[in-house]
Design an enzyme around this catalytic site. Structure first.
Site, PDB file in Angstrom:
ATOM      1  N   ASP A 117       0.826  -1.205   0.000  1.00 57.83           N
ATOM      2  CA  ASP A 117       0.000   0.000   0.000  1.00 57.83           C
ATOM      3  C   ASP A 117       0.860   1.256   0.000  1.00 57.83           C
ATOM      4  O   ASP A 117       1.929   1.269  -0.585  1.00 57.83           O
ATOM      5  CB  ASP A 117      -0.942  -0.054   1.217  1.00 57.83           C
ATOM      6  CG  ASP A 117      -2.273   0.613   0.945  1.00 57.83           C
ATOM      7  OD1 ASP A 117      -2.301   1.850   0.817  1.00 57.83           O
ATOM      8  OD2 ASP A 117      -3.294  -0.093   0.844  1.00 57.83           O
ATOM      9  N   SER A 172     -11.660  -1.844   0.364  1.00 62.32           N
ATOM     10  CA  SER A 172     -10.293  -1.934   0.873  1.00 62.32           C
ATOM     11  C   SER A 172     -10.223  -2.418   2.277  1.00 62.32           C
ATOM     12  O   SER A 172      -9.194  -2.926   2.690  1.00 62.32           O
ATOM     13  CB  SER A 172      -9.604  -0.598   0.964  1.00 62.32           C
ATOM     14  OG  SER A 172      -9.810   0.167  -0.061  1.00 62.32           O
ATOM     15  N   HIS A 195      -3.772   5.075   4.214  1.00 61.68           N
ATOM     16  CA  HIS A 195      -4.511   3.877   3.852  1.00 61.68           C
ATOM     17  C   HIS A 195      -3.850   2.583   4.335  1.00 61.68           C
ATOM     18  O   HIS A 195      -4.494   1.715   4.925  1.00 61.68           O
ATOM     19  CB  HIS A 195      -4.654   3.898   2.332  1.00 61.68           C
ATOM     20  CG  HIS A 195      -5.589   2.899   1.825  1.00 61.68           C
ATOM     21  ND1 HIS A 195      -5.187   1.788   1.144  1.00 61.68           N
ATOM     22  CD2 HIS A 195      -6.926   2.828   1.913  1.00 61.68           C
ATOM     23  CE1 HIS A 195      -6.235   1.083   0.818  1.00 61.68           C
ATOM     24  NE2 HIS A 195      -7.309   1.691   1.268  1.00 61.68           N
TER      25      HIS A 195
END
Ligand SMILES: *[C@@H]1O[C@H](CO)[C@@H](O)[C@H](O)[C@H]1NC(C)=O
Ligand SMILES: *[C@@H]1O[C@H](CO)[C@@H](O)[C@H](O)[C@H]1NC(C)=O
Ligand SMILES: *[C@@H]1O[C@H](CO)[C@@H](O)[C@H](O)[C@H]1NC(C)=O
Ligand SMILES: [Ca+2]
Ligand SMILES: [Ca+2]
Ligand SMILES: [Ca+2]
Length: 575
Positions: A141, A356, A182
């Site tokens: 990520d 996600s 994230h």
């Protein structure tokens, strides 16, 4: 194709898109100053070649390949010129067997999710003593804040790397908008520490957690390949919540290096048992995207994870397709709860959302199963998921029972994951036999379809019964490789019906897909025939819906349909 940095754009509901457009390597495309070379003779040979031609050898791409990442500062970055000089020099070097240029591949990363562990029987798995101990999970990520008080305890530097910065430390890049939050959010879902009164308890709170920082820059084929093949003997599970643009008009998948990384991973990773790649199914629901057009999540090597709201209703971002294997909870409507997890700057958030959040949750549940049985292969893990996921209260109009008795849907795959059932199954699981791949090529046929008509083709499959190395007794994945030329791709829809009568929708109409590029050897995949027999008549139906858009522009023309190599890679076979 845009070769530059992935451009990000915030949109509603904390969704983050990494826009751009990706494609296959090397033709008249845009080039970067990063190159991948296949070099025989080991790292020393690579160093010598690099020095000779003025490149910097940035190292091997993954531990299992003879591919090297070369960098040349003089190549014009993002130029449309292919810098032929260096290219042809290196091609002539006898130790170089292959030379690939590396166009940027666009990705998007979906954002955020929640913490609805209730029905996934996480506590049941914990009570049996499984907490992810000795299992290593890595989040591919935008980095991981590894000094976060809820992450530092389980952080594993060996499972981490910074591909964007080319160093060992995947700490995210901080900015005012916290756009790189994230990966840190995903990591907490998996392995936030227990008993420290910080934010949350991860589903696999004794697992080791790593992060590969790879989304914060140009996401090239090589960046992907390096990330997917980082430490394959140390990392058990890779969790990825990104993929091609979710705009409902992109068809894109892994290019050659990433494809090879997947194949090496499943063959050689985890000491030959196979790396586990967990993938989010996409957030393109609102753009009427269909996850069959995302070659990452659609791959047989990735475990594709869908999401459901805690009510069991279909979330607005959900993408349907037949390659989805299973589902975990995530956000739904505004009034539904979202996922609570670790956040950037040592904080905690209660608003992680979207597909996600589902992939790391699944990765964590798989970690519990691997603790229960560390010798499970990549295919054992998929079998156990198929066997233990449950339709439960998940709401879908298309639940059906296949001929092997599994309930399956295009929204949710085989249903919601059940951690307790998974660890119990894992404890007593016997490895499935080797995968058999049976390729049945339909004769090359060119067929023409008329708009608003269905082209129906029947393929007689043998399941390779006369070949003991390929014979498929029970199906796992079915792959259909199709080439179609068509003036408006979004008007096409495709169904495949198995000999046992199970119908998979391989493609649905996509409202925004105006492309005239059609499909070139695109591999559609379905999991819906899992456990069924391979032999018999397979029926492929393609429908051209003639959208208003097209009929206004090009009245009455016909679409040529080339139905090339049509077929099933059925794979093996349970016990
Ligand atoms: C937290 O600590 C207590 C007391 O030491 C222990 O009984 C409990 O099992 C721990 N919980 C977790 C989730 O590790
Ligand atoms: C599948 O769904 C049917 C109908 O809802 C149900 O009766 C059956 O028990 C389900 N099968 C499995 C294996 O869950
Ligand atoms: C595919 O199946 C769906 C559901 O049964 C149906 O609505 C659709 O018309 C079919 N499409 C084709 C191309 O046969
Ligand atoms: Ca760094
Ligand atoms: Ca905690
Ligand atoms: Ca998508």
């Amino acid at each position: 194709m845009v070769c530059g940095a992935a451009v990000r754009r915030g949109s509603l509901f904390v969704l983050v898109l990494y826009l751009g457009f990706g494609s296959t390597p090397c033709t008249a495309r845009v080039y970067t100053n990063h190159w991948a070379l296949r070099i025989a003779g080991g790292p020393d040979a690579a160093d010598r070649i690099a020095e000779k031609y003025g490149y910097r050898n940035m190292g091997q791409i993954g531990d299992l390949t003879d591919l090297y990442h070369f960098f040349h500062s003089r190549t014009i970055k993002r130029s449309t010129l292919s810098s032929r000089g260096h290219h042809s020099f290196i091609s002539m070097e006898p130790k170089c067997l292959m030379f690939l240029c590396l166009p940027s591949v666009s990705q998007h990363c979906n954002d955020d999710v929640h913490n609805c562990q209730s029905d996934m029987n996480i506590m049941g798995a914990w009570k049996r003593g499984y907490t992810g101990k000795d299992v290593v999970v890595t989040i591919l990520d935008d980095g991981i804040e590894h000094n976060h008080p809820d992450l530092l305890h389980n952080y594993d530097p060996q499972a981490s790397f910074d591909v964007n910065g080319n160093d060992m430390d995947p700490m995210p890049r901080y900015d005012a908008s916290n756009e790189n939050k994230h990966g840190t959010r995903c990591a907490g879902e998996v392995a936030a520490a227990a008993n420290n009164s910080h934010c949350v308890v991860g589903i696999a709170y004794n697992a080791r957690i790593g992060g590969v920082r790879m989304l914060d820059g140009d996401v090239t084929d090589m960046v992907e390949a390096k990330s997917l093949s980082h430490q394959p003997q140390h990392i058990d599970i890779y969790s990825a919540s990104w993929g091609p643009d979710d705009d409902g008009k992109t068809v894109d998948g892994p290019a050659s290096l990433a494809r090879q990384a997947f194949e090496n991973g499943i063959r050689m990773g985890r000491k030959g048992r196979g790396s586990i790649f967990v993938w989010a199914s996409g957030n393109g629901g609102r753009s009427r995207d269909h996850c069959s057009c995302d070659g990452y999540t659609n791959s047989i090597y990735t475990i594709s994870i869908s999401s459901t709201a805690e009510s069991g209703r279909k979330p607005w971002y959900l993408e349907e397709c037949s390659s989805t294997l299973t589902t975990t909870y995530s956000s739904g409507e505004n009034y539904d709860r979202k996922i609570i997890t670790t956040d950037l700057r040592h904080r905690c958030t209660d608003s992680h959302t979207g597909t996600s959040a589902s992939a790391p949750m699944a990765a964590a549940i798989i970690a519990l199963a691997l603790e229960a049985n560390p010798v499970l292969t990549w295919r054992d893990v998929q079998h156990i998921i198929v066997k233990t996921s449950r339709a439960g209260h998940l709401n879908a109009p298309d639940w059906k029972t296949n001929a092997a008795g599994y309930n399956v849907s295009h929204l949710y795959g085989f249903g919601l994951m059940d951690a307790e059932a998974m660890v119990k199954e894992a404890e007593r699981w016997k490895q499935v036999p080797a995968q058999h791949i049976c390729v049945e090529s339909a004769d090359r046929q060119i067929r023409t379809i008329r708009s608003e008509h269905v082209v129906r083709s029947v393929y007689k499959a043998t399941g390779c019964t006369d070949n003991p190395n390929h014979r498929v007794i029970y199906l796992e994945h079915v792959v259909v490789r199709i080439t179609i030329t068509h003036p408006r791709r979004g008007d096409l829809s495709i169904n495949l019906t198995s000999p046992s009568g199970t119908k998979s929708q391989l493609l649905a109409n996509r409202l925004f897909d105006h492309s005239s590029e059609g499909f070139k050897n695109w591999e559609f995949m379905t999991t819906h025939c899992w456990g069924e027999k391979a032999a018999g008549d397979w029926v492929l139906e393609i429908y051209d819906s003639l959208s208003q858009l097209r009929s206004q522009k090009v009245p009455g023309r016909r679409a040529a349909l080339t139905n090339l190599l049509n077929q099933k890679n059925h794979k093996i076979k349970l016990l």
